[in-house]
Write an enzyme that holds these catalytic residues in place. Structure first.
Site, PDB file in Angstrom:
ATOM      1  N   CYS A 178       0.337   0.136  10.361  1.00 22.92           N
ATOM      2  CA  CYS A 178       0.031  -0.750   9.256  1.00 22.92           C
ATOM      3  C   CYS A 178       0.821  -1.685   8.846  1.00 22.92           C
ATOM      4  CB  CYS A 178      -0.845  -0.106   8.260  1.00 22.92           C
ATOM      5  SG  CYS A 178      -1.468  -1.337   7.151  1.00 22.92           S
ATOM      6  N   CYS A 182       0.787  -1.249  -0.040  1.00 24.49           N
ATOM      7  CA  CYS A 182       0.003  -0.023  -0.183  1.00 24.49           C
ATOM      8  C   CYS A 182       0.855   1.382   0.068  1.00 24.49           C
ATOM      9  CB  CYS A 182      -0.635  -0.006   1.265  1.00 24.49           C
ATOM     10  SG  CYS A 182      -2.177   1.439   1.381  1.00 24.49           S
ATOM     11  N   CYS A 214     -16.611  -9.356   5.463  1.00 21.82           N
ATOM     12  CA  CYS A 214     -15.792  -8.123   5.302  1.00 21.82           C
ATOM     13  C   CYS A 214     -14.481  -8.267   4.702  1.00 21.82           C
ATOM     14  CB  CYS A 214     -15.255  -7.346   6.730  1.00 21.82           C
ATOM     15  SG  CYS A 214     -16.800  -7.354   7.900  1.00 21.82           S
ATOM     16  N   ARG A 263     -17.859  -2.569  17.888  1.00 20.45           N
ATOM     17  CA  ARG A 263     -17.012  -4.019  17.567  1.00 20.45           C
ATOM     18  C   ARG A 263     -15.855  -3.794  18.319  1.00 20.45           C
ATOM     19  NH1 ARG A 263     -16.706  -4.159  12.403  1.00 20.45           N
ATOM     20  NH2 ARG A 263     -18.607  -4.964  12.431  1.00 20.45           N
ATOM     21  N   CYS A 313     -19.426   1.926   8.422  1.00 20.68           N
ATOM     22  CA  CYS A 313     -18.655   1.325   9.631  1.00 20.68           C
ATOM     23  C   CYS A 313     -17.400   2.125   9.908  1.00 20.68           C
ATOM     24  CB  CYS A 313     -18.508  -0.253   9.190  1.00 20.68           C
ATOM     25  SG  CYS A 313     -16.994  -1.009  10.388  1.00 20.68           S
ATOM     26  N   CYS A 357       0.608   4.713   6.999  1.00 28.30           N
ATOM     27  CA  CYS A 357      -0.207   4.665   8.353  1.00 28.30           C
ATOM     28  C   CYS A 357       0.813   3.929   9.296  1.00 28.30           C
ATOM     29  CB  CYS A 357      -1.594   3.707   8.098  1.00 28.30           C
ATOM     30  SG  CYS A 357      -2.604   4.447   7.073  1.00 28.30           S
TER      31      CYS A 357
HETATM   32  N1  SAM Z   1      -6.615   0.481   3.119  1.00 29.33           N
HETATM   33  C1  SAM Z   1      -7.718   0.625   3.399  1.00 29.33           C
HETATM   34  C2  SAM Z   1      -7.779   1.859   4.343  1.00 29.33           C
HETATM   35  O1  SAM Z   1      -6.961   2.049   5.310  1.00 29.33           O
HETATM   36  O2  SAM Z   1      -8.696   2.697   4.293  1.00 29.33           O
HETATM   37  C3  SAM Z   1      -8.557  -0.271   4.143  1.00 29.33           C
HETATM   38  C4  SAM Z   1      -7.925  -1.404   4.781  1.00 29.33           C
HETATM   39  S1  SAM Z   1      -7.186  -0.836   6.537  1.00 29.33           S
HETATM   40  C5  SAM Z   1      -6.031  -2.186   7.031  1.00 29.33           C
HETATM   41  C6  SAM Z   1      -8.535  -1.146   7.854  1.00 29.33           C
HETATM   42  C7  SAM Z   1      -8.184  -0.636   9.105  1.00 29.33           C
HETATM   43  O3  SAM Z   1      -7.506  -1.612   9.709  1.00 29.33           O
HETATM   44  C8  SAM Z   1      -7.339   0.788   9.309  1.00 29.33           C
HETATM   45  O4  SAM Z   1      -8.066   1.760   9.182  1.00 29.33           O
HETATM   46  C9  SAM Z   1      -7.031   0.544  10.855  1.00 29.33           C
HETATM   47  O5  SAM Z   1      -7.781   1.208  11.634  1.00 29.33           O
HETATM   48  C10 SAM Z   1      -6.925  -1.074  11.004  1.00 29.33           C
HETATM   49  N2  SAM Z   1      -5.455  -1.472  11.191  1.00 29.33           N
HETATM   50  C11 SAM Z   1      -4.638  -1.636  10.541  1.00 29.33           C
HETATM   51  N3  SAM Z   1      -3.362  -2.099  10.998  1.00 29.33           N
HETATM   52  C12 SAM Z   1      -3.816  -2.288  12.278  1.00 29.33           C
HETATM   53  C13 SAM Z   1      -2.863  -2.733  13.376  1.00 29.33           C
HETATM   54  N4  SAM Z   1      -1.884  -2.922  13.239  1.00 29.33           N
HETATM   55  N5  SAM Z   1      -3.691  -2.538  14.675  1.00 29.33           N
HETATM   56  C14 SAM Z   1      -4.915  -2.196  14.698  1.00 29.33           C
HETATM   57  N6  SAM Z   1      -5.517  -1.756  13.685  1.00 29.33           N
HETATM   58  C15 SAM Z   1      -5.075  -1.755  12.538  1.00 29.33           C
HETATM   59 FE1  SF4 Z   2      -2.648   1.058   3.500  1.00 30.50          FE
HETATM   60 FE2  SF4 Z   2      -2.735   0.089   5.824  1.00 30.50          FE
HETATM   61 FE3  SF4 Z   2      -3.028   2.597   5.633  1.00 30.50          FE
HETATM   62 FE4  SF4 Z   2      -5.018   0.973   4.968  1.00 30.50          FE
HETATM   63  S1  SF4 Z   2      -4.280   1.129   6.905  1.00 30.50           S
HETATM   64  S2  SF4 Z   2      -4.350   2.914   3.974  1.00 30.50           S
HETATM   65  S3  SF4 Z   2      -3.667  -0.774   3.900  1.00 30.50           S
HETATM   66  S4  SF4 Z   2      -1.216   1.428   4.932  1.00 30.50           S
END
Ligand code: SAM
Ligand code: SF4
Ligand code: DTB
Length: 318
Positions: free
Chosen positions: A64, A57, A101, A264, A192, A61
């Site tokens: 992530c 990606c 999901c 949730r 959500c 973030c």
């Molecule tokens: N890429 C898209 C986005 O961010 O909009 C969708 C997938 S993203 C992985 C969905 C959510 O997963 C993120 O907004 C975050 O809140 C949660 N998430 C991702 N990594 C995480 C982690 N290590 N611990 C807890 N929540 C996490």
């Molecule tokens: Fe990409 Fe992870 Fe951020 Fe979603 S949460 S936009 S998968 S970096």
């Protein structure tokens, strides 16, 4: 205290801060009263997650493992094939999930991705499952396209308070997230929207995050509260663990401020004791992700979860 049963979207920081500051017993009592007025406290909604497009990606973030900017050992993959997705959905349904999901590690979907994801939504829906996807930012025409495919829920998180947000993500603004949420809402898709705690934010940021959800024009139907999963290779790998009571308080305040929303108990259960999870249910959480994996990280398996629900006298929501 607000009259019970009333939906308000004018929550102030002071009010939400005062809820967080309540003695634990008072906060729990208040949350349980509101919960019982709106839901059957024995029922828990079960969703199953599938990463339909993993890794690589472009966003940054900090939590992530799927960001291409960090090396968390997640291999970048292509969008899954329709058949493989439908097979996973069938297994989820057999395992007792009511919602499936599908998550994609995109900043935003491209036109050809949209067609493929719409076919997945149609197929999953035809099995009698509710559908949810999380694909990043969406334009108005894209939300309309998802709605026509039969999408029930779109997950798009605000993640934290507007003030702390810049410490975690620099490639997408808070306002862009709010714009996507507005497009989803306007298309008639259930929203959500939740966040993550334990990222090094302070109590005041947790207050700001709850205020952000609870002051949206309409409350999200589903509010996932994630406890940070500290993944090796991400910048938050060494973040200190959050006190479980602070997590439970966040759930309780979400329940009180958004009485009719499903809250949730989302990521982070793998590192949580059964007692902490039980307190989260008492605080008003009434949904979990079931299955051995979230998107890329482990989650308690179905057997462990069903055993916990059984011990607590709880049952999956139909
Ligand atoms: N890429 C898209 C986005 O961010 O909009 C969708 C997938 S993203 C992985 C969905 C959510 O997963 C993120 O907004 C975050 O809140 C949660 N998430 C991702 N990594 C995480 C982690 N290590 N611990 C807890 N929540 C996490
Ligand atoms: Fe990409 Fe992870 Fe951020 Fe979603 S949460 S936009 S998968 S970096
Ligand atoms: C949400 O708020 N939590 C889920 C779902 N929405 C998509 C994702 C949790 C991901 C945890 C880290 C991982 O497994 O990669």
């Amino acid at each position: 205290m607000p009259a019970s049963g009333t939906l308000r979207n004018d929550w102030s920081r002071e009010e939400v801060r005062a809820l967080f500051d309540l003695p634990f017993a008072d906060l729990m009592f208040h949350a349980q009263r509101i919960h019982r007025e709106n839901f059957d406290p024995r029922e828990v909604q079960i969703s199953t997650l599938l990463s339909i497009k993993t890794g690589g990606c472009p966003e940054d973030c900090a939590y992530c493992p799927q960001s291409a900017k960090f090396d968390a050992g997640v291999k970048a993959e292509k969008l899954m094939a329709l058949d493989a997705v439908l097979e996973e959905a069938r297994a989820a349904k057999a395992g007792g999930a009511s919602r499936f999901c599908m998550g994609a590690a995109w900043r935003e979907p491209k036109a050809r991705d949209m067609e493929k994801v719409c076919a997945m939504i149609e197929g999953v829906k035809a099995m009698g499952l509710e559908t949810c996807v999380t694909l990043g930012m969406l334009t108005e025409p894209q939300t309309a396209q998802l709605k026509s495919a039969g999408l029930d829920y779109y997950n798009h998180n605000l993640d934290t308070s507007p003030e702390f947000y810049g410490e975690i993500i620099t490639t997408r603004t808070y306002q862009e997230r709010l714009d996507t949420l507005e497009n989803v809402r306007n298309a008639g898709i259930n929203v959500c929207c939740g966040g993550i705690v334990g990222m090094g934010e302070g109590r005041e940021d947790r207050v700001g995050m709850i205020v952000a959800f609870a002051t949206l024009p309409a409350h999200p139907e589903s509010v996932p509260i994630n406890l940070l999963v500290r993944v090796a290779g991400t910048p938050l790998e060494h973040q200190a663990a959050l006190d479980p009571f602070e997590f439970i308080r966040t759930i309780a305040v979400a329940r009180i401020t958004m009485p009719a929303s499903v809250v949730r108990l989302s990521a982070g259960r793998e590192d949580m004791s059964e007692e902490t999870q039980a307190l989260c249910f008492l605080a008003g959480a009434n949904s979990i992700f079931c299955g051995p994996k979230l998107l890329t990280t482990p989650n308690p398996g179905r057997d462990r979860d069903m055993a916990l629900l059984e011990k607590l006298g709880m049952t999956p929501m139909a």
